[in-house]
Design an enzyme around this catalytic site. Structure first.
Site, PDB file in Angstrom:
ATOM      1  N   SER A 179     -94.841 -61.764  32.512  1.00  0.00           N
ATOM      2  CA  SER A 179     -95.396 -61.828  31.162  1.00  0.00           C
ATOM      3  C   SER A 179     -94.280 -62.007  30.134  1.00  0.00           C
ATOM      4  CB  SER A 179     -96.187 -60.548  30.888  1.00  0.00           C
ATOM      5  OG  SER A 179     -96.283 -60.316  29.522  1.00  0.00           O
ATOM      6  N   SER A 180     -93.202 -61.241  30.305  1.00  0.00           N
ATOM      7  CA  SER A 180     -92.098 -61.336  29.340  1.00  0.00           C
ATOM      8  C   SER A 180     -91.481 -62.719  29.355  1.00  0.00           C
ATOM      9  CB  SER A 180     -91.001 -60.338  29.680  1.00  0.00           C
ATOM     10  OG  SER A 180     -91.460 -59.045  29.537  1.00  0.00           O
ATOM     11  N   HIS A 199     -79.070 -53.051  29.704  1.00  0.00           N
ATOM     12  CA  HIS A 199     -78.466 -52.997  28.383  1.00  0.00           C
ATOM     13  C   HIS A 199     -78.972 -54.105  27.458  1.00  0.00           C
ATOM     14  CE1 HIS A 199     -76.197 -51.322  25.224  1.00  0.00           C
ATOM     15  NE2 HIS A 199     -76.034 -52.571  24.853  1.00  0.00           N
ATOM     16  N   LYS A 207     -74.585 -55.615  10.026  1.00  0.00           N
ATOM     17  CA  LYS A 207     -75.996 -55.613   9.643  1.00  0.00           C
ATOM     18  C   LYS A 207     -76.318 -54.466   8.699  1.00  0.00           C
ATOM     19  CE  LYS A 207     -78.053 -58.091  13.417  1.00  0.00           C
ATOM     20  NZ  LYS A 207     -78.977 -58.925  12.646  1.00  0.00           N
ATOM     21  N   HIS A 219     -93.829 -42.186  31.313  1.00  0.00           N
ATOM     22  CA  HIS A 219     -93.618 -42.214  29.861  1.00  0.00           C
ATOM     23  C   HIS A 219     -92.582 -43.286  29.511  1.00  0.00           C
ATOM     24  CE1 HIS A 219     -92.450 -41.069  25.798  1.00  0.00           C
ATOM     25  NE2 HIS A 219     -91.210 -40.874  26.216  1.00  0.00           N
ATOM     26  N   ARG A 275     -81.268 -33.714  31.383  1.00  0.00           N
ATOM     27  CA  ARG A 275     -82.567 -34.337  31.136  1.00  0.00           C
ATOM     28  C   ARG A 275     -83.356 -34.410  32.433  1.00  0.00           C
ATOM     29  NH1 ARG A 275     -81.106 -40.841  30.906  1.00  0.00           N
ATOM     30  NH2 ARG A 275     -83.347 -41.117  30.755  1.00  0.00           N
ATOM     31  N   THR A 277     -73.096 -54.683  14.558  1.00  0.00           N
ATOM     32  CA  THR A 277     -74.171 -53.794  14.113  1.00  0.00           C
ATOM     33  C   THR A 277     -73.841 -53.237  12.734  1.00  0.00           C
ATOM     34  OG1 THR A 277     -74.414 -53.221  16.429  1.00  0.00           O
ATOM     35  CG2 THR A 277     -75.669 -51.934  14.857  1.00  0.00           C
ATOM     36  N   TRP A 330     -87.410 -43.923  34.736  1.00  0.00           N
ATOM     37  CA  TRP A 330     -87.772 -45.320  34.467  1.00  0.00           C
ATOM     38  C   TRP A 330     -86.724 -46.272  35.020  1.00  0.00           C
ATOM     39  CZ3 TRP A 330     -86.055 -49.440  31.180  1.00  0.00           C
ATOM     40  CH2 TRP A 330     -84.848 -49.193  30.516  1.00  0.00           C
ATOM     41  N   ASP A 377     -99.689 -73.282  15.694  1.00  0.00           N
ATOM     42  CA  ASP A 377     -99.913 -72.237  16.690  1.00  0.00           C
ATOM     43  C   ASP A 377     -98.597 -72.047  17.438  1.00  0.00           C
ATOM     44  OD1 ASP A 377    -101.043 -70.686  19.007  1.00  0.00           O
ATOM     45  OD2 ASP A 377    -102.912 -71.211  18.020  1.00  0.00           O
ATOM     46  N   SER A 400     -84.979 -56.937   8.011  1.00  0.00           N
ATOM     47  CA  SER A 400     -84.360 -57.969   7.164  1.00  0.00           C
ATOM     48  C   SER A 400     -85.394 -58.761   6.375  1.00  0.00           C
ATOM     49  CB  SER A 400     -83.546 -58.946   8.013  1.00  0.00           C
ATOM     50  OG  SER A 400     -82.592 -58.245   8.756  1.00  0.00           O
ATOM     51  N   TYR A 427     -81.320 -54.102  23.501  1.00  0.00           N
ATOM     52  CA  TYR A 427     -81.264 -54.979  22.335  1.00  0.00           C
ATOM     53  C   TYR A 427     -82.539 -55.769  22.168  1.00  0.00           C
ATOM     54  CZ  TYR A 427     -76.779 -53.321  21.338  1.00  0.00           C
ATOM     55  OH  TYR A 427     -75.790 -52.466  21.003  1.00  0.00           O
ATOM     56  N   GLU A 433     -81.767 -55.202  27.575  1.00  0.00           N
ATOM     57  CA  GLU A 433     -83.109 -54.706  27.279  1.00  0.00           C
ATOM     58  C   GLU A 433     -83.121 -53.813  26.035  1.00  0.00           C
ATOM     59  OE1 GLU A 433     -86.118 -55.225  28.388  1.00  0.00           O
ATOM     60  OE2 GLU A 433     -87.099 -53.525  27.400  1.00  0.00           O
ATOM     61  N   HIS A 443     -71.429 -48.976  30.832  1.00  0.00           N
ATOM     62  CA  HIS A 443     -71.293 -47.725  30.068  1.00  0.00           C
ATOM     63  C   HIS A 443     -72.398 -46.728  30.453  1.00  0.00           C
ATOM     64  CE1 HIS A 443     -73.656 -49.839  26.588  1.00  0.00           C
ATOM     65  NE2 HIS A 443     -74.478 -49.359  27.464  1.00  0.00           N
ATOM     66  N   HIS A 444     -73.394 -47.200  31.225  1.00  0.00           N
ATOM     67  CA  HIS A 444     -74.409 -46.271  31.725  1.00  0.00           C
ATOM     68  C   HIS A 444     -73.954 -45.621  33.018  1.00  0.00           C
ATOM     69  CE1 HIS A 444     -77.491 -47.574  28.843  1.00  0.00           C
ATOM     70  NE2 HIS A 444     -76.913 -48.760  28.945  1.00  0.00           N
TER      71      HIS A 444
HETATM   72  C1  HEM Z   1     -93.055 -40.195  19.847  1.00  0.00           C
HETATM   73  C2  HEM Z   1     -92.758 -39.369  20.528  1.00  0.00           C
HETATM   74  C3  HEM Z   1     -91.911 -39.319  21.757  1.00  0.00           C
HETATM   75  C4  HEM Z   1     -91.605 -38.146  22.310  1.00  0.00           C
HETATM   76  C5  HEM Z   1     -92.028 -36.765  21.836  1.00  0.00           C
HETATM   77  C6  HEM Z   1     -90.791 -38.431  23.459  1.00  0.00           C
HETATM   78  C7  HEM Z   1     -90.308 -37.463  24.308  1.00  0.00           C
HETATM   79  C8  HEM Z   1     -89.603 -37.720  25.455  1.00  0.00           C
HETATM   80  C9  HEM Z   1     -89.199 -36.740  26.380  1.00  0.00           C
HETATM   81  C10 HEM Z   1     -89.425 -35.263  26.240  1.00  0.00           C
HETATM   82  C11 HEM Z   1     -88.552 -37.380  27.397  1.00  0.00           C
HETATM   83  C12 HEM Z   1     -88.039 -36.750  28.666  1.00  0.00           C
HETATM   84  C13 HEM Z   1     -86.639 -36.457  28.665  1.00  0.00           C
HETATM   85  C14 HEM Z   1     -86.261 -35.943  29.999  1.00  0.00           C
HETATM   86  O1  HEM Z   1     -86.897 -35.015  30.523  1.00  0.00           O
HETATM   87  O2  HEM Z   1     -85.299 -36.489  30.541  1.00  0.00           O
HETATM   88  C15 HEM Z   1     -88.536 -38.756  27.100  1.00  0.00           C
HETATM   89  C16 HEM Z   1     -87.947 -39.737  27.880  1.00  0.00           C
HETATM   90  C17 HEM Z   1     -87.916 -41.089  27.548  1.00  0.00           C
HETATM   91  N1  HEM Z   1     -88.502 -41.682  26.456  1.00  0.00           N
HETATM   92 FE1  HEM Z   1     -89.568 -40.721  25.036  1.00  0.00          FE
HETATM   93  N2  HEM Z   1     -90.609 -39.766  23.583  1.00  0.00           N
HETATM   94  C18 HEM Z   1     -91.276 -40.362  22.536  1.00  0.00           C
HETATM   95  C19 HEM Z   1     -91.335 -41.718  22.271  1.00  0.00           C
HETATM   96  C20 HEM Z   1     -90.662 -42.713  22.987  1.00  0.00           C
HETATM   97  C21 HEM Z   1     -90.656 -44.103  22.642  1.00  0.00           C
HETATM   98  C22 HEM Z   1     -91.374 -44.766  21.458  1.00  0.00           C
HETATM   99  C23 HEM Z   1     -89.906 -44.722  23.539  1.00  0.00           C
HETATM  100  C24 HEM Z   1     -89.670 -46.201  23.477  1.00  0.00           C
HETATM  101  C25 HEM Z   1     -89.160 -46.962  24.247  1.00  0.00           C
HETATM  102  C26 HEM Z   1     -89.424 -43.729  24.490  1.00  0.00           C
HETATM  103  C27 HEM Z   1     -88.625 -43.980  25.596  1.00  0.00           C
HETATM  104  C28 HEM Z   1     -88.235 -43.028  26.498  1.00  0.00           C
HETATM  105  C29 HEM Z   1     -87.463 -43.303  27.679  1.00  0.00           C
HETATM  106  C30 HEM Z   1     -86.956 -44.686  28.128  1.00  0.00           C
HETATM  107  C31 HEM Z   1     -87.272 -42.093  28.335  1.00  0.00           C
HETATM  108  C32 HEM Z   1     -86.500 -41.878  29.619  1.00  0.00           C
HETATM  109  C33 HEM Z   1     -87.424 -41.699  30.749  1.00  0.00           C
HETATM  110  C34 HEM Z   1     -86.631 -41.333  31.947  1.00  0.00           C
HETATM  111  O3  HEM Z   1     -85.911 -40.332  31.914  1.00  0.00           O
HETATM  112  O4  HEM Z   1     -86.724 -42.079  32.932  1.00  0.00           O
HETATM  113  N3  HEM Z   1     -89.917 -42.508  24.122  1.00  0.00           N
HETATM  114  N4  HEM Z   1     -89.198 -38.949  25.915  1.00  0.00           N
HETATM  115 CU   LIG Z   2     -76.394 -49.801  27.352  1.00  0.00          CU
END
Ligand code: HEM
Ligand SMILES: [Cu+2]
Lengths: 551, 288
Positions: free
Chosen positions: A183-184, A267, A345, A91, A464, A342, A156, A120, A282, A271, A269, A316-317
């Site tokens: 790609s990035s 970090h 802004k 996810h 978490r 920030t 992640w 283009d 904006s 931003y 990332e 800070h992480h």
């Molecule tokens: C829209 C609905 C979304 C829901 C309901 C949702 C829900 C969750 C949940 C439940 C977790 C797990 C937390 C855990 O167990 O530690 C999580 C982790 C995370 N989510 Fe989302 N999320 C959503 C959207 C997004 C979006 C748009 C991003 C964009 C970048 C995102 C980035 C992340 C990241 C980076 C994690 C951490 C994964 C990890 O622990 O390695 N999520 N999210």
């Molecule tokens: Cu950070």
């Protein structure tokens, strides 16, 4: 609805109209699947990026719902813990690298040439490659779910020692990250060069749209840190298979070293996912407040300061990992310092709205929603930046709440706003305002229902990345799960609205459907012809728009 | 920043739809999947790797072939030339950051982890009480004995070779801008020769280290950073040499004149970048 733009179109519009029919470069336009697979047109490639990002948003969203379903009540109901961890990991990776980042790159592809008056992107063929590396990377992640041992399950962030222990799934994730990084980097080089080299006559750096500025700075950040991530995962790979000891103490290495390298990428990332959102907002707020952006120059400097500071806050992480007190203090204060630009802004957006003649079409709703909720996420970030507080809150649901406020209500909401704002230009039709507004309010409500309680869960100590929890956390978790499913359902309305618009929407869109927009993309007809600005826009056209923006 | 200076091509060149990017993506996909399979002893792995490499080579010929054709047909205007210059500079910047990650790892291990493991701290006393901090030999509590690479033998010769190659390349460039083709050809050929000798010596050094000095990737913090830094550098020299060889081939076919030769310059920039990386590497990996 301005009539003025219609009269202006002949200056270049005639050219753009006929460009569709005849062929300047002596190559025939591809049709069928070739149009998309061999594409060198920035609009086609932008469209590919956006649909890919939406698909990944659905895939990553379904995984989030998988997580929330498991957490609906205590105990294990649907998944084994190993699979739960794979869901969380995928996810995160899919949302960050598959949904949010490609969506912003897609917008930059579609809009930058139009906004800057360029024919283009600077490297149209490489542009295609940047996009077409994404589906293979996504495929590698999907394949990894089915290999022995399953997908990567260490989060992640891919921290060792866990990430040194998984099976082939981890290797596939590593290679996927390599391709995503490639790609990035290519996509970012393209954006930087387009912005630096392809602007219309008269549009100097300090007069170009904010979205161009934020895209430029974002792309710069990405060129700087994507290779660092590639280095980090390469070291994981050699530790896993070739006997090196980068992250193993027996050989003189250290798992904490990985965290340093990862967050040196990580970090900036965050931003990379926030700055383009700032740019979009904006553009939108001045358009619907019918006032020029307040403090354009300070916005530019704030963007640049955020970018520079973002290289100096990574640890800070890692407050709870163990660091000398001086380092803790340094990273804590540097992090707090980011709140200054920030804040500049946020105040500028508010000042833009101040005494504006505001109307609240869907893009504006999402933009205002962004300002409110991103600020909440910013404040919880400030709380976490306090080292002694973070030692308590690290890896709790408070952090999950924090970063979803900035990623979902921040990055994602700005993306929705951008889609509604530019959809008339892309499709030539107006979307349904009723459905758009409904989508906004629905998302706004259920987003908060999902994520606000997570603050309390975190403060109460719920960790978490955990598939089960003690009974006292039940109520808030149930609430969050209900919210998540409703939020997810609401996105189908968005999809329906977009398809409905492509098929004709609620009527034809004029070249400029918004009263307060004065950037160059509104000077070409809607839908934008396949080729635009093949010769740079006339100086008067550029100057006229800039004058309206007080630039 | 040529907008400020009014440089605009009347028609900025936008290439026709092309099959090469998707070919490249397929090749990289095969390489990635193949590598993951091969590392986990799935037998299809090596075939996928082979196929991936073949596809990538095909793509490189096709894609750069197109670029060269477009360039020699005069389709690239001044503004496109600027784009290439910016593009190459940013690409090299990304490479700098890639090396930065590995240098960062080296500094961190030398300054923080290795001393900490050897210092009498609780970790040291409880886990690795026999371990003494030492660099470059046996850097890690459980590392087999090995010999370190001395800087003043082959590595110093290699430094001289690369530095000289930078000079010969610049000399070749002078030949190009002064339209002395013979001089250009000799300069390029010499540079290539020096680069190839460098790679040969480096291969010899690896072989010697691995078989006779017991210095392997598993030789603790030193072995890991030594091989990864010099290895990635060596790969970059190889790429740079291939670029220069391509340039030599093009020169022999009469390509480039004193105005239009950005491909040559790009290869030269890359070569100089690789040179600078070596110098840093020589100091921090071999000497200090
Ligand atoms: C829209 C609905 C979304 C829901 C309901 C949702 C829900 C969750 C949940 C439940 C977790 C797990 C937390 C855990 O167990 O530690 C999580 C982790 C995370 N989510 Fe989302 N999320 C959503 C959207 C997004 C979006 C748009 C991003 C964009 C970048 C995102 C980035 C992340 C990241 C980076 C994690 C951490 C994964 C990890 O622990 O390695 N999520 N999210
Ligand atoms: Cu950070």
């Amino acid at each position: 609805m301005t009539a003025a733009t219609e009269t202006l179109n002949p200056i270049q519009g005639g050219h753009a109209d006929e460009a569709h029919g005849h062929d300047d470069h002596g190559h025939h336009a591809s049709t069928g699947w070739r149009r998309w697979v061999y594409a060198t047109n920035h609009k086609d490639i932008g469209t590919l990026y956006l649909w890919f990002a939406f698909t990944m948003f659905i895939v990553g969203g379904l995984m989030a719902l998988g997580i929330r379903a498991e957490l609906f009540t205590p105990g294990l109901q649907f998944w084994q813990p190993e699979f739960f961890n794979q869901l969380t990991t995928l996810h995160g990776i899919i949302m960050v690298f598959g949904a949010i980042m490609p969506a912003f790159t897609g917008l930059a592809n579609w809009m930058l040439p139009l906004m800057l008056g360029a024919p283009d992107m600077a490297f149209a063929r490489m542009n295609n490659w940047s996009f077409w590396l994404l589906p293979p990377s996504a495929l590698l992640l999907v394949i990894s779910l089915f290999v022995p041992g399953g997908a990567a399950a260490g989060g992640w962030t891919l921290y060792p020692p866990l990430s040194l222990q998984f099976g082939m799934g981890m290797d596939l994730a590593i290679f996927s990250v390599h391709l995503l990084g490639l790609s990035s980097i290519m996509g970012s080089i393209n954006i930087v060069v387009t912005v630096l080299n392809m602007r219309a006559p008269g549009m100097t750096l300090m007069r170009m749209p904010m979205f161009a500025w934020t895209s430029l700075v974002t792309a710069y950040l990405l060129i700087a840190v994507a290779p660092v991530l590639a280095g980090a995962v390469t070291m994981l790979l050699t530790d896993r298979h070739f006997g090196t000891h980068f992250f193993k103490a027996v050989g003189g290495g250290d798992p904490v070293l990985f965290q340093h390298i990862f967050w040196f990428f990580g970090h900036p990332e965050v931003y990379i996912m926030a700055l383009p959102a700032f740019g979009i907002v904006s553009q939108i707020i001045p358009a619907f407040a019918r006032k020029p952006l307040f403090g354009y120059h300070s916005m530019v400097y704030a963007t640049a300061s955020i970018a520079i500071l973002s290289f100096m806050v990574w640890a800070h992480h890692m407050f709870s990992v163990g660091m000398p007190a001086t380092a803790q203090l340094f990273f804590m204060f540097m992090t707090m310092l980011i709140a200054v630009p920030t804040g500049v802004k946020v105040f500028n957006w508010i000042a833009t709205m101040w005494q504006g003649s505001m109307s609240f079409e869907t893009p504006m709703l999402f933009a205002v929603g962004f300002v409110c909720l991103f600020t909440v996420g910013g404040f919880s970030g400030l709380v976490l930046s306090i080292a002694p507080v973070d030692t308590q809150m690290h890896d709790t649901y408070y952090v999950v709440a924090h970063f979803h406020y900035v990623l979902v209500a921040g990055a994602l909401f700005s993306l929705f706003g951008a889609v509604y704002y530019w959809l008339p230009k892309w499709t030539g039709y107006m979307y349904s305002e009723r459905m758009g507004k409904f989508h906004f309010w629905w998302s706004m409500i259920w987003f908060n229902v999902t994520f606000f309680p997570m603050h309390f869960l975190g403060l109460a100590g719920m960790p978490r990345r955990i598939p089960d929890y003690p009974l006292q956390f039940t109520d808030f978790n149930t609430l969050a799960s209900v919210g998540a499913f409703c939020f997810g359902l609401g996105q189908l309305i968005f999809l329906y609205n977009v398809i409905h618009t492509i098929r004709g929407g609620v009527g034809k869109a004029p070249a400029n459907p918004w009263e307060g927009s004065h950037t160059l993309e509104w000077e070409v007809p809607s839908p934008a012809p396949h080729h635009t600005w093949e010769t740079p826009p006339a100086r008067e056209v550029v100057e006229k728009g800039l004058k309206e923006q007080l630039l | 920043m040529n907008v400020e200076n009014g440089v605009h091509d009347p028609h900025y060149f936008v290439p026709a739809p092309s099959r090469w990017p998707i070919v490249g993506s397929s090749g990289l996909f095969c390489l990635a999947l193949g590598a993951a399979f091969a590392m986990n002893s799935v037998s299809a792995g090596k075939w996928l790797l082979l196929a991936g490499a073949a596809i990538i080579i095909w793509m490189l010929f096709g894609w750069f072939g197109d670029v060269i054709r477009e360039s020699t047909h005069g389709q690239y205007g001044k503004q496109v030339d600027y784009s290439f210059r910016w593009g190459m500079s940013w690409f090299i910047f990304s490479e700098v950051m890639f090396f930065g990650a590995f240098f960062g790892a080296l500094f961190y291990m030398r300054v923080i982890t290795v001393p900490e493991l050897g210092f009498d701290s609780t970790t040291h006393d409880l886990l690795w009480s026999g371990f003494k901090e030492a660099w470059p030999v046996a850097t890690g509590p459980k590392v087999d004995a090995y010999h370190a690479m001395a800087p003043w033998g082959l590595p110093a010769i290699n430094t001289a070779l690369l530095l000289t190659s930078g000079v010969t390349l610049t000399w070749a460039h002078w030949g190009l801008v002064e339209n002395q083709r013979g001089h250009l050809k000799i300069g390029l050929a010499l540079t290539l020769l020096l680069g190839a000798t460098f790679l040969g010596l480096q291969a010899y050094e690896y072989h010697h280290a691995w078989t006779e000095m017991q210095l392997t990737l598993a030789s603790g913090a030193y072995g890991a950073t030594f091989y990864m830094l010099t290895g990635f550098h060596g790969m970059h020299v190889l790429v740079g040499a291939i670029m220069l060889a391509t340039m030599l081939g093009r020169v022999l076919r009469g390509h480039f004149d004193k105005e239009h030769h950005f491909a040559f310059e790009a290869a030269a920039w890359y070569w100089h970048f690789v040179d600078v990386v070596w110098l840093i590497l020589f100091v921090f990996v071999y000497c200090i």
